[in-house]
Write a protein that holds these residues in place. Sequence first.
Motif, mmCIF file in Angstrom:
data_model
loop_
_atom_site.group_PDB
_atom_site.id
_atom_site.type_symbol
_atom_site.label_atom_id
_atom_site.label_comp_id
_atom_site.label_asym_id
_atom_site.label_seq_id
_atom_site.Cartn_x
_atom_site.Cartn_y
_atom_site.Cartn_z
ATOM 1 N N TYR B 36 0.835 -1.186 0.000
ATOM 2 C CA TYR B 36 0.000 0.000 0.000
ATOM 3 C C TYR B 36 0.874 1.241 0.000
ATOM 4 O O TYR B 36 2.010 1.237 0.479
ATOM 5 C CB TYR B 36 -0.906 0.032 1.239
ATOM 6 C CG TYR B 36 -2.123 -0.859 1.155
ATOM 7 C CD1 TYR B 36 -2.032 -2.210 1.444
ATOM 8 C CD2 TYR B 36 -3.358 -0.347 0.769
ATOM 9 C CE1 TYR B 36 -3.150 -3.027 1.354
ATOM 10 C CE2 TYR B 36 -4.478 -1.151 0.695
ATOM 11 C CZ TYR B 36 -4.361 -2.488 0.976
ATOM 12 O OH TYR B 36 -5.470 -3.302 0.889
ATOM 13 N N GLN B 38 0.769 5.423 1.042
ATOM 14 C CA GLN B 38 0.022 6.403 1.808
ATOM 15 C C GLN B 38 0.667 7.772 1.714
ATOM 16 O O GLN B 38 1.862 7.931 2.001
ATOM 17 C CB GLN B 38 -0.104 5.997 3.285
ATOM 18 C CG GLN B 38 -1.021 6.938 4.073
ATOM 19 C CD GLN B 38 -1.123 6.629 5.543
ATOM 20 O OE1 GLN B 38 -0.196 6.095 6.137
ATOM 21 N NE2 GLN B 38 -2.246 6.959 6.149
ATOM 22 N N SER B 41 -2.026 12.531 5.522
ATOM 23 C CA SER B 41 -3.438 12.849 5.776
ATOM 24 C C SER B 41 -4.396 12.194 4.775
ATOM 25 O O SER B 41 -5.459 12.747 4.473
ATOM 26 C CB SER B 41 -3.662 14.365 5.789
ATOM 27 O OG SER B 41 -2.924 14.940 6.848
ATOM 28 N N GLN B 42 -4.008 11.024 4.264
ATOM 29 C CA GLN B 42 -4.899 10.259 3.398
ATOM 30 C C GLN B 42 -4.885 8.802 3.847
ATOM 31 O O GLN B 42 -3.954 8.351 4.503
ATOM 32 C CB GLN B 42 -4.453 10.354 1.935
ATOM 33 C CG GLN B 42 -4.585 11.732 1.327
ATOM 34 C CD GLN B 42 -4.277 11.718 -0.157
ATOM 35 O OE1 GLN B 42 -4.454 10.706 -0.837
ATOM 36 N NE2 GLN B 42 -3.823 12.845 -0.676
ATOM 37 N N GLY B 43 -5.924 8.065 3.462
ATOM 38 C CA GLY B 43 -5.931 6.651 3.741
ATOM 39 C C GLY B 43 -4.991 5.913 2.802
ATOM 40 O O GLY B 43 -4.673 6.405 1.717
ATOM 41 N N PRO B 44 -4.525 4.739 3.206
ATOM 42 C CA PRO B 44 -3.637 3.951 2.337
ATOM 43 C C PRO B 44 -4.327 3.579 1.024
ATOM 44 O O PRO B 44 -5.538 3.359 0.987
ATOM 45 C CB PRO B 44 -3.337 2.710 3.178
ATOM 46 C CG PRO B 44 -3.558 3.141 4.577
ATOM 47 C CD PRO B 44 -4.698 4.107 4.511
ATOM 48 N N PHE B 46 -4.143 0.940 -2.287
ATOM 49 C CA PHE B 46 -3.625 -0.337 -2.799
ATOM 50 C C PHE B 46 -2.720 -0.111 -3.993
ATOM 51 O O PHE B 46 -3.042 0.650 -4.900
ATOM 52 C CB PHE B 46 -4.805 -1.227 -3.181
ATOM 53 C CG PHE B 46 -4.434 -2.529 -3.840
ATOM 54 C CD1 PHE B 46 -4.332 -2.624 -5.226
ATOM 55 C CD2 PHE B 46 -4.224 -3.661 -3.074
ATOM 56 C CE1 PHE B 46 -4.017 -3.824 -5.831
ATOM 57 C CE2 PHE B 46 -3.914 -4.876 -3.679
ATOM 58 C CZ PHE B 46 -3.812 -4.953 -5.052
ATOM 59 N N TYR B 87 3.879 0.590 2.487
ATOM 60 C CA TYR B 87 3.723 -0.465 3.477
ATOM 61 C C TYR B 87 3.642 -1.827 2.788
ATOM 62 O O TYR B 87 2.904 -2.000 1.806
ATOM 63 C CB TYR B 87 2.447 -0.270 4.282
ATOM 64 C CG TYR B 87 2.426 0.950 5.170
ATOM 65 C CD1 TYR B 87 1.802 2.118 4.760
ATOM 66 C CD2 TYR B 87 3.022 0.926 6.437
ATOM 67 C CE1 TYR B 87 1.766 3.243 5.585
ATOM 68 C CE2 TYR B 87 2.988 2.032 7.258
ATOM 69 C CZ TYR B 87 2.366 3.194 6.817
ATOM 70 O OH TYR B 87 2.340 4.294 7.632
ATOM 71 N N PHE B 101 -0.329 -3.260 10.097
ATOM 72 C CA PHE B 101 0.699 -2.455 9.453
ATOM 73 C C PHE B 101 1.988 -2.446 10.253
ATOM 74 O O PHE B 101 1.978 -2.326 11.474
ATOM 75 C CB PHE B 101 0.204 -1.015 9.288
ATOM 76 C CG PHE B 101 -0.781 -0.845 8.180
ATOM 77 C CD1 PHE B 101 -2.091 -1.267 8.328
ATOM 78 C CD2 PHE B 101 -0.400 -0.272 6.974
ATOM 79 C CE1 PHE B 101 -3.004 -1.125 7.294
ATOM 80 C CE2 PHE B 101 -1.299 -0.121 5.940
ATOM 81 C CZ PHE B 101 -2.601 -0.550 6.095
#
Lengths: 116, 111
Positions: B36, B38, B41-44, B46, B87, B101
């Motif tokens: 992933y 990232q 300030s954002q979500g991971p 794919f 990640y 994680f």
Amino acid sequence: GAVVSQHPSWVICKSGTSVKIECRSLDFQATTMFWYRQFPKQSLMLMATSNEGSKATYEQGVEKDKFLINHASLTLSTLTVTSAHPEDSSFYICSAREPSGSDEQFFGPGTRLTVL
Amino acid sequence: LAKTTQPISMDSYEGQEVNITCSHNNIATNDYITWYQQFPSQGPRFIIQGYKTKVTNEVASLFIPADRKSSTLSLPRVSLSDTAVYYCLVGDGQAGTALIFGKGTTLSVSS
């Protein structure tokens, strides 16, 4: 791919108040959703697993009475931070997997909580 | 769940190929390897997933040796916008199983 939304994207509240964060799967049904917390410069930490129609499963060290999780439908899970304090200020992220789709886990955009 | 180990940080220049290696010595037979990305300030997001050998999509390649105890994410010709945390995660891919994680690798791309 599937979309997971969160609302609000950011919130500022006074110490002692409660804040509710919504997590929605927009185009698929999710029997299970996950809640993470991320502090600055750190990785995501799993807080709890939200199960539709049943009680959430909390990770060790996460207070279930402080972080209330409700998963009342197949597309909505809510996280309520009760009696918030400045140390609860963090980035909260939810995620979900399509139960019959790919193995990909879809994450929401996150909610920035600041407690004054 | 298998534990992963990645370099904490990497530096690169625009146009270069970047390879990030992840160790997962205790990976289980049913585990997949997923990467992933990232941004702050954002979500991971794919990137890619694989089980063995090589997987390629429009943004990256994933190389997995036969013993599956490690994997390498390859980003061809990185740009400034590839600066992010990456990640590596392993898990059985079941709908009810959360991803755990590790610390991730902070990639910094310079011009």
